[in-house]
Design an enzyme around this catalytic site. Structure first.
Site, PDB file in Angstrom:
ATOM      1  CG  HIS A  88      50.489  20.670  69.065  1.00 29.10           C
ATOM      2  ND1 HIS A  88      50.587  21.122  70.354  1.00 29.10           N
ATOM      3  CD2 HIS A  88      50.771  19.353  69.106  1.00 29.10           C
ATOM      4  CE1 HIS A  88      50.902  20.119  71.146  1.00 29.10           C
ATOM      5  NE2 HIS A  88      51.030  19.035  70.423  1.00 29.10           N
ATOM      6  CG  HIS A 115      45.269  28.980  65.193  1.00 28.97           C
ATOM      7  ND1 HIS A 115      44.588  29.468  66.289  1.00 28.97           N
ATOM      8  CD2 HIS A 115      44.528  27.925  64.745  1.00 28.97           C
ATOM      9  CE1 HIS A 115      43.516  28.741  66.495  1.00 28.97           C
ATOM     10  NE2 HIS A 115      43.445  27.809  65.578  1.00 28.97           N
ATOM     11  CG  HIS A 117      43.417  24.384  61.850  1.00 24.40           C
ATOM     12  ND1 HIS A 117      43.830  23.541  62.846  1.00 24.40           N
ATOM     13  CD2 HIS A 117      42.806  25.430  62.465  1.00 24.40           C
ATOM     14  CE1 HIS A 117      43.494  24.041  64.029  1.00 24.40           C
ATOM     15  NE2 HIS A 117      42.863  25.196  63.825  1.00 24.40           N
ATOM     16  CG  HIS A 140      40.224  28.308  63.560  1.00 24.46           C
ATOM     17  ND1 HIS A 140      40.519  27.060  64.037  1.00 24.46           N
ATOM     18  CD2 HIS A 140      39.214  28.165  62.655  1.00 24.46           C
ATOM     19  CE1 HIS A 140      39.722  26.174  63.432  1.00 24.46           C
ATOM     20  NE2 HIS A 140      38.929  26.824  62.593  1.00 24.46           N
ATOM     21  CB  THR A 223      39.593  22.169  66.795  1.00 27.52           C
ATOM     22  OG1 THR A 223      40.650  23.090  66.496  1.00 27.52           O
ATOM     23  CG2 THR A 223      38.266  22.771  66.385  1.00 27.52           C
ATOM     24  CB  THR A 224      44.039  22.006  70.100  1.00 26.50           C
ATOM     25  OG1 THR A 224      43.769  23.280  70.685  1.00 26.50           O
ATOM     26  CG2 THR A 224      44.401  22.187  68.636  1.00 26.50           C
TER      27      THR A 224
HETATM   28 ZN   LIG Z   1      42.065  26.387  65.246  1.00 26.18          ZN
END
Ligand SMILES: [Zn+2]
Ligand SMILES: *[C@@H]1O[C@H](CO)[C@@H](O)[C@H](O)[C@H]1NC(C)=O
Ligand SMILES: *[C@@H]1O[C@H](CO)[C@@H](O)[C@H](O)[C@H]1NC(C)=O
Length: 308
Positions: A88, A115, A117, A140, A223-224
């Site tokens: 993802h 990571h 986004h 993040h 947020t996942t």
């Molecule tokens: Zn994140």
């Protein structure tokens, strides 16, 4: 009922129960994956009242003088970073020597990974938005509170995870250190593949703590999925730079576990549900100067009106 119909109904029910989660960009009608509005069916926390990301409305943030600067520990150490395509997004694993204290966080935190986004084809892809504006990309950095060893252990503590978020702004010049990140992403195009970036420093990518006094703070979630509500969020006011060339290069390299291009990897913003977003005082001097000026102005106006 015909047995084969029965069997296929049963199988599709089963696959719905264990469906993979996906971003909106991966979802199409014939897909069995769960898009963000259906995450909560499988991961109940995703439907909770302290979810992330959020839209930060700057006129509604509360200035809080009890939000001091952070202490970054090990950010200038030379480290080897393992990058892995997780299906993802791509995670950049950080060693335990990278640590975080201060910032009114209730304890000591060690870094786990960072990571990004991003969006796609010129579309912005940050998770947090500021006054409704989505930024091109968001970084993040995930930290776990000591003595917890994993997200699973930290998830019952409202501040078990400290997430630092940096928004990127598009600039004419390249970010001087992002090309190493871009090259590494090019080596982890498929789910499960990994590579190492040798001899880097986190301080190559983010500014020193002394330049990061101004930030937003609120309590929220991952947020996942599972959207664990265990996160003390910090969104820095200071943005990082990225050129359009670098942005294009980042966005077009990796693939989701389904093989589709990994684009628009952000969760839609979630309701505040009564939460307050705080802002550290670093910029408060400016705000109160403006307020003072405004009130002086209104006194003048008031006086003028009285005279007339
Ligand atoms: Zn994140
Ligand atoms: C990074 O990897 C290189 C090569 O594998 C190794 O020699 C070096 O000691 C490693 N550095 C750290 C800080 O682990
Ligand atoms: C992605 O790769 C990981 C191994 O790195 C594996 O456990 C996972 O099942 C893969 N996901 C899919 C959907 O293939």
């Amino acid at each position: 009922m015909d047995f084969s119909v029965y069997l296929s109904t049963l199988l599709s029910l089963l696959s719905q129960c264990t469906a993979q989660w996906c971003y909106q960009s991966q979802y199409s009608c014939d897909d069995t994956c769960r898009d963000p509005i259906h995450w909560a069916a499988q991961f109940p926390s995703c439907g909770g009242l302290r979810q992330s990301p959020i839209n930060i409305v700057t006129s509604k943030v509360h200035v809080n003088s009890a939000l001091p600067p952070f202490n970054f520990i090990g950010h200038t150490n030379t480290i080897n970073v393992t990058v892995e395509n997780k299906g993802h997004s791509a995670h950049f694993a950080l060693p335990q020597s990278v640590r975080l204290t201060g910032g009114a966080l209730p304890g000591h935190y060690r870094a786990a990974q960072f990571h990004f986004h991003w969006g796609g084809n010129g579309r912005p892809g940050s998770e947090h938005t500021i006054d409704g504006e989505r930024y091109p990309m968001e970084l993040h950095i995930v930290h776990i509170k000591e003595p917890y060893g994993s997200l699973a252990e930290a998830e019952h503590d409202m501040a078990g995870i400290a997430l630092l978020a940096f928004l990127f702004e598009e600039t004419p010049d390249d970010h001087p250190h992002l090309d190493t990140v871009i090259a590494a992403l090019g080596r982890v195009q498929n789910n499960g593949s990994s590579t190492v970036i040798p001899n880097v420093q986190l301080s190559d990518i983010i500014p020193p703590a002394k330049d990061l006094h101004s930030y937003y703070r609120y309590v929220g979630s991952m947020t996942t999925p599972g959207c664990e509500q265990a996160v003390a969020w910090t969104v820095f006011h200071r943005t990082l730079s990225i050129s359009s060339r670098q942005l294009e290069a980042i966005v077009e390299q990796c693939r989701f576990w389904t093989g589709q291009p990994m684009t628009d990897i952000f969760r839609p913003t979630q309701p505040l549900d009564g939460r307050v977003v705080y802002r550290s005082e670093a910029s408060a001097a400016l705000t109160s100067a403006v307020l003072l000026w405004l009130s002086a102005f209104s006194v003048v106006l008031g006086t003028t009106c009285l005279i007339h």
